[in-house]
Design a protein around this motif. Sequence first.
Motif, PDB file in Angstrom:
ATOM      1  N   PRO A 133       7.639 -13.060  -9.115  1.00 21.18           N
ATOM      2  CA  PRO A 133       7.352 -12.058 -10.145  1.00 21.18           C
ATOM      3  C   PRO A 133       8.400 -10.945 -10.099  1.00 21.18           C
ATOM      4  N   PRO A 134       8.805 -10.431 -11.256  1.00 22.12           N
ATOM      5  CA  PRO A 134       9.816  -9.374 -11.281  1.00 22.12           C
ATOM      6  C   PRO A 134       9.407  -8.186 -10.420  1.00 22.12           C
ATOM      7  N   SER A 135      10.333  -7.703  -9.629  1.00 20.65           N
ATOM      8  CA  SER A 135      10.143  -6.506  -8.802  1.00 20.65           C
ATOM      9  C   SER A 135       8.951  -6.587  -7.859  1.00 20.65           C
ATOM     10  N   ILE A 136       8.600  -7.782  -7.382  1.00 26.35           N
ATOM     11  CA  ILE A 136       7.443  -7.945  -6.494  1.00 26.35           C
ATOM     12  C   ILE A 136       7.712  -7.374  -5.103  1.00 26.35           C
ATOM     13  N   VAL A 137       8.951  -7.444  -4.652  1.00 29.01           N
ATOM     14  CA  VAL A 137       9.285  -6.944  -3.319  1.00 29.01           C
ATOM     15  C   VAL A 137       9.147  -5.429  -3.306  1.00 29.01           C
ATOM     16  N   GLY A 138       8.468  -4.910  -2.277  1.00 25.56           N
ATOM     17  CA  GLY A 138       8.323  -3.463  -2.153  1.00 25.56           C
ATOM     18  C   GLY A 138       7.096  -3.056  -1.367  1.00 25.56           C
ATOM     19  N   LYS A 139       6.829  -1.755  -1.398  1.00 24.35           N
ATOM     20  CA  LYS A 139       5.674  -1.185  -0.700  1.00 24.35           C
ATOM     21  C   LYS A 139       4.644  -0.746  -1.732  1.00 24.35           C
ATOM     22  N   TYR A 140       3.372  -0.986  -1.394  1.00 22.97           N
ATOM     23  CA  TYR A 140       2.273  -0.702  -2.302  1.00 22.97           C
ATOM     24  C   TYR A 140       1.146   0.028  -1.576  1.00 22.97           C
ATOM     25  N   SER A 141       0.426   0.831  -2.333  1.00 23.28           N
ATOM     26  CA  SER A 141      -0.864   1.350  -1.888  1.00 23.28           C
ATOM     27  C   SER A 141      -1.895   0.439  -2.514  1.00 23.28           C
ATOM     28  N   THR A 142      -2.906   0.076  -1.770  1.00 19.75           N
ATOM     29  CA  THR A 142      -3.902  -0.849  -2.295  1.00 19.75           C
ATOM     30  C   THR A 142      -5.308  -0.325  -2.077  1.00 19.75           C
ATOM     31  N   VAL A 143      -6.173  -0.682  -2.990  1.00 24.87           N
ATOM     32  CA  VAL A 143      -7.590  -0.363  -2.887  1.00 24.87           C
ATOM     33  C   VAL A 143      -8.353  -1.663  -3.099  1.00 24.87           C
ATOM     34  N   PRO A 166     -11.302 -16.166 -18.731  1.00 23.25           N
ATOM     35  CA  PRO A 166     -11.068 -15.129 -17.715  1.00 23.25           C
ATOM     36  C   PRO A 166     -12.333 -14.464 -17.172  1.00 23.25           C
ATOM     37  N   ASP A 167     -13.505 -14.737 -17.791  1.00 19.82           N
ATOM     38  CA  ASP A 167     -14.734 -14.167 -17.242  1.00 19.82           C
ATOM     39  C   ASP A 167     -15.054 -14.780 -15.874  1.00 19.82           C
ATOM     40  N   GLY A 168     -14.362 -15.822 -15.489  1.00 16.06           N
ATOM     41  CA  GLY A 168     -14.536 -16.437 -14.171  1.00 16.06           C
ATOM     42  C   GLY A 168     -13.633 -15.826 -13.118  1.00 16.06           C
ATOM     43  N   LEU A 169     -12.995 -14.701 -13.438  1.00 22.27           N
ATOM     44  CA  LEU A 169     -12.133 -13.997 -12.494  1.00 22.27           C
ATOM     45  C   LEU A 169     -12.787 -12.685 -12.076  1.00 22.27           C
ATOM     46  N   THR A 170     -12.694 -12.348 -10.788  1.00 16.31           N
ATOM     47  CA  THR A 170     -13.247 -11.109 -10.257  1.00 16.31           C
ATOM     48  C   THR A 170     -12.150 -10.325  -9.567  1.00 16.31           C
ATOM     49  N   LEU A 171     -11.946  -9.083 -10.007  1.00 12.23           N
ATOM     50  CA  LEU A 171     -10.919  -8.234  -9.406  1.00 12.23           C
ATOM     51  C   LEU A 171     -11.247  -7.975  -7.935  1.00 12.23           C
ATOM     52  N   GLN A 172     -10.289  -8.209  -7.050  1.00 10.75           N
ATOM     53  CA  GLN A 172     -10.477  -8.007  -5.616  1.00 10.75           C
ATOM     54  C   GLN A 172      -9.676  -6.823  -5.093  1.00 10.75           C
ATOM     55  N   ASN A 173      -8.422  -6.718  -5.498  1.00  6.87           N
ATOM     56  CA  ASN A 173      -7.524  -5.667  -5.003  1.00  6.87           C
ATOM     57  C   ASN A 173      -6.640  -5.147  -6.120  1.00  6.87           C
ATOM     58  N   SER A 174      -6.381  -3.853  -6.089  1.00  2.00           N
ATOM     59  CA  SER A 174      -5.413  -3.228  -6.993  1.00  2.00           C
ATOM     60  C   SER A 174      -4.298  -2.645  -6.142  1.00  2.00           C
ATOM     61  N   PHE A 227      -5.447 -15.244  -8.169  1.00  2.00           N
ATOM     62  CA  PHE A 227      -4.606 -14.929  -9.317  1.00  2.00           C
ATOM     63  C   PHE A 227      -4.040 -13.527  -9.165  1.00  2.00           C
ATOM     64  N   LEU A 228      -2.843 -13.324  -9.702  1.00  2.00           N
ATOM     65  CA  LEU A 228      -2.199 -12.018  -9.689  1.00  2.00           C
ATOM     66  C   LEU A 228      -1.750 -11.697 -11.102  1.00  2.00           C
ATOM     67  N   LYS A 229      -2.113 -10.510 -11.551  1.00  2.00           N
ATOM     68  CA  LYS A 229      -1.634 -10.006 -12.843  1.00  2.00           C
ATOM     69  C   LYS A 229      -0.653  -8.885 -12.537  1.00  2.00           C
ATOM     70  N   THR A 230       0.551  -9.014 -13.073  1.00  2.00           N
ATOM     71  CA  THR A 230       1.581  -8.017 -12.817  1.00  2.00           C
ATOM     72  C   THR A 230       1.672  -7.047 -13.991  1.00  2.00           C
ATOM     73  N   GLY A 231       2.123  -5.863 -13.692  1.00  2.00           N
ATOM     74  CA  GLY A 231       2.310  -4.841 -14.715  1.00  2.00           C
ATOM     75  C   GLY A 231       3.316  -3.825 -14.218  1.00  2.00           C
ATOM     76  N   ARG A 232       3.537  -2.804 -14.971  1.00  2.00           N
ATOM     77  CA  ARG A 232       4.512  -1.767 -14.602  1.00  2.00           C
ATOM     78  C   ARG A 232       4.070  -1.022 -13.350  1.00  2.00           C
ATOM     79  N   GLY A 233       4.644  -1.431 -12.221  1.00  2.00           N
ATOM     80  CA  GLY A 233       4.357  -0.763 -10.958  1.00  2.00           C
ATOM     81  C   GLY A 233       2.960  -0.995 -10.422  1.00  2.00           C
ATOM     82  N   LYS A 234       2.234  -1.958 -11.016  1.00  2.00           N
ATOM     83  CA  LYS A 234       0.867  -2.220 -10.589  1.00  2.00           C
ATOM     84  C   LYS A 234       0.622  -3.722 -10.534  1.00  2.00           C
ATOM     85  N   LEU A 235      -0.164  -4.139  -9.544  1.00  2.00           N
ATOM     86  CA  LEU A 235      -0.576  -5.526  -9.404  1.00  2.00           C
ATOM     87  C   LEU A 235      -2.096  -5.552  -9.302  1.00  2.00           C
ATOM     88  N   GLU A 236      -2.700  -6.595  -9.839  1.00  2.00           N
ATOM     89  CA  GLU A 236      -4.138  -6.797  -9.701  1.00  2.00           C
ATOM     90  C   GLU A 236      -4.367  -8.210  -9.182  1.00  2.00           C
TER      91      GLU A 236
END
Length: 175
Positions: free
Chosen positions: A34-44, A163-171, A112-121
């Motif tokens: 994924p574009p720009s995946i390498v890096g440091k993240y804060s996660t919840v 997509p209703d069969g997907l549950t968000l685990q980490n942001s 599954f991973l959804k990528t976005g501007r500076g954010k991953l889900e």
Amino acid sequence: MRYRNLTALSLMVLLGACWKSTEPLIPVAEADAPPSIVGKYSTVTQGGDEASDVTIAKGSAAGFFEYASVDKDGLVIGKRQIRFDRISGDWYLIQSQTVDTAGILGEPYYRFLKTGRGKLEEYEASCDSAVASIPNVHVNDGDCSFADYKALKAAAAARLAQPDGLTLQNSYTKK
């Protein structure tokens, strides 16, 4: 406290392994970055109040990345070897294997991973009848096990179509 975090991580891995296989299934030829995946993240973590920092780095093996999670005190609470397979648009299938202190890889599990501007889900997928009906998918106690990459890829496409069969685990938010 250190052991409590390791225990909690182990439980999360066991409870979160609804899609799994006995061997890694995403081939090197299908691996994506994924574009720009390498890096440091804060996660919840969803449903929890524990935040951690995560580093994603290019792995030494072809097509793999290294994932390391540390607690607020800087103690490593989890390591994974991950591989990505782009399914559609900003959606990727993650093949993840825990790495223990001796460097031994655990069984692969998939999210599954959804990528976005500076954010991953990161999402966990359910194992329902739509997925279970795909050839070479086996269901045991609510977990889906995949015999081959073709079944995994078909299940991933089917899950994104519902997509209703997907549950968000980490942001994850890039630092």
